[in-house]
Design an enzyme around this catalytic site. Structure first.
Site, PDB file in Angstrom:
ATOM      1  N   ASN A   1       0.812  -1.210   0.000  1.00  0.00           N
ATOM      2  CA  ASN A   1       0.000   0.000   0.000  1.00  0.00           C
ATOM      3  C   ASN A   1       0.849   1.265   0.000  1.00  0.00           C
ATOM      4  O   ASN A   1       0.534   2.253   0.656  1.00  0.00           O
ATOM      5  CB  ASN A   1      -0.997   0.001   1.173  1.00  0.00           C
TER       6      ASN A   1
ATOM      7  N   ASP B   1     -10.566   3.051   6.092  1.00  0.00           N
ATOM      8  CA  ASP B   1      -9.412   2.156   6.187  1.00  0.00           C
ATOM      9  C   ASP B   1      -9.858   0.732   6.521  1.00  0.00           C
ATOM     10  O   ASP B   1      -9.409  -0.236   5.905  1.00  0.00           O
ATOM     11  CB  ASP B   1      -8.454   2.634   7.281  1.00  0.00           C
TER      12      ASP B   1
END
Length: 405
Positions: free
Chosen positions: A105, A175
């Site tokens: 990520n 998230d």
């Protein structure tokens, strides 16, 4: 806390190996879901440690251990590796050859610059499942903008839709949802690989995750020709698209959430003449009037008395709990939601895996690892000798460490 031996009971993803090049929350949480389900997750992190080791909201550290790190890194092994050190290339090539999944990520382009992008990895492992999680996407006009949870909430319309005034959600909702979507996609790709022998390129973004959270709301809004005026509502009404009294109301001694209920049922439960007068109104078009009337009636009620009245009438409701209430909620205790991790500086309370498999919540097989705790054993398993591992540590390519205390 005791840690279980996964050999005693098979978990769904045993046999999968994941190399996690992740920091912050979305990527680590996704990898933790996979690790909980039995995957061998190797957290490949910088020699100074991933970001979440060094920061925690509310300055929540137990001695020098970040509670933020503890929240998303159990059941993983840590390999502390300097990706820019020339010596790391040999390690990575052998490690990638053993992997089923690469999960990263970083910002778009970073893995390519490190020679760890999809094309480079696929040359080593053609059947790799390569997963990239970005803020807004790997390309497009917002590609290089920072993809942080609050900013995504703003851009995706979530803040404008929450509350009678624009309101941020009280936790990193995007998230966490993005992490669950990543884990779902990886599990699906792994199932496909077991059938076909082929890998998959998966691309995820927090922006898409923030939109996906609002699937119902967005479909209703666009399909019914609404305008921004639809968001204007009485502060007690919970969403822009539900009819009153759906929302949260203050009592004399608590707050109560009232779900979808006929207004007449609320009036009957409370023996309220004022609510009876608005029961014939359109509960959506006249929601502000209905909500204001219910709010005025409820402000003198105690929760204990209200619960008896609502239960007798079959009203859908719940008391609004805070975190202190939740920690000892009888259903949370029954479901095994929380666990305690003992550290030298005190106890940490962790949230367990949210699902059960054959009636059991996956146990913590390994606590969150110390930085480089497994570096030596991982390199040894790859066939490197003790002398070679010593050379890697001397050159600074690898850091070895100890478990968290």
């Amino acid at each position: 806390m005791t840690y279980s031996d996964s050999s005693n009971s098979a978990l769904p993803l045993e046999g999968m190996r994941v190399l996690s090049f992740c920091h912050y929350l979305q990527g680590p949480a996704a990898a933790q879901y996979l690790a909980d389900m039995g995957a061998d997750v190797i957290k490949v992190e910088p020699t100074k440690g991933a970001f979440e080791r060094h920061w925690a909201g509310a300055e929540a550290f137990i001695d020098d251990v970040s509670a933020f790190f503890l929240s998303a890194n159990r059941n993983k092994r840590s390999l502390a590796l300097d990706l820019k050190n020339p010596d790391s290339a040999e390690i990575l090539e052998k490690l990638i050859a053993t992997a089923d999944v690469i999960l990263e990520n970083y910002r778009p382009g970073v893995m390519d610059r490190l020679k760890l992008g999809y094309e480079a990895v696929a040359k080593i492992k053609p059947d790799i499942i390569y997963v990239s999680a970005t803020g807004f996407g790997a390309d497009g006009p917002l590609r290089d903008r920072p993809g942080q949870d609050l900013l995504i909430q703003a851009r995706a319309g979530l803040i404008s839709a929450s509350g009678s005034e624009p309101t941020a959600t009280g936790f990193a909702v995007v998230d966490q949802h993005g992490a669950a979507l990543l884990a779902m996609g990886i599990a699906a790709a792994y199932a496909g690989k077991l059938k076909t022998g082929k890998g998959t390129r998966i691309e995820s973004s927090l922006f898409n995750a923030g939109i996906d959270l609002q699937t119902e709301s967005l479909t209703l809004y666009y399909s019914s020709g609404q305008s921004a005026k639809a968001f204007e509502r009485h502060p007690n009404v919970g969403t822009w698209f539900h009819e009153a009294p759906y929302g949260v109301y203050a009592l004399n001694d608590a707050y109560v959430a009232i779900s979808l209920n006929p207004v007449a049922r609320i009036a009957e439960a409370l023996s309220s003449a004022s609510i009876s007068e608005v029961a014939s109104k359109n509960a959506y078009k006249d929601r502000d009037l209905v909500a204001a009337t219910v709010a005025k009636e409820l402000q003198s009620w105690r929760f204990e008395d209200l619960a008896k009245a609502f239960d007798a009438a079959g009203v859908w409701y719940e008391r609004v709990s805070n975190y202190d209430d939740l920690r000892f909620d009888p259903q949370a205790l029954h479901n095994g939601v929380f666990s305690t991790l003992a550290l030298k500086g005190g106890d940490a309370t962790l949230v367990n895996h949210p699902l059960k498999y054959d009636g059991r919540v996956p146990e913590m097989r390994m606590p969150p690892p110390g930085l480089g705790e497994h570096s030596q054993s991982i390199l040894s398993d790859l066939g490197f000798s003790a002398d070679q591992i010593g050379q890697f540590t001397t050159s600074g390519a690898v850091v070895t460490g100890q478990p968290l205390e």
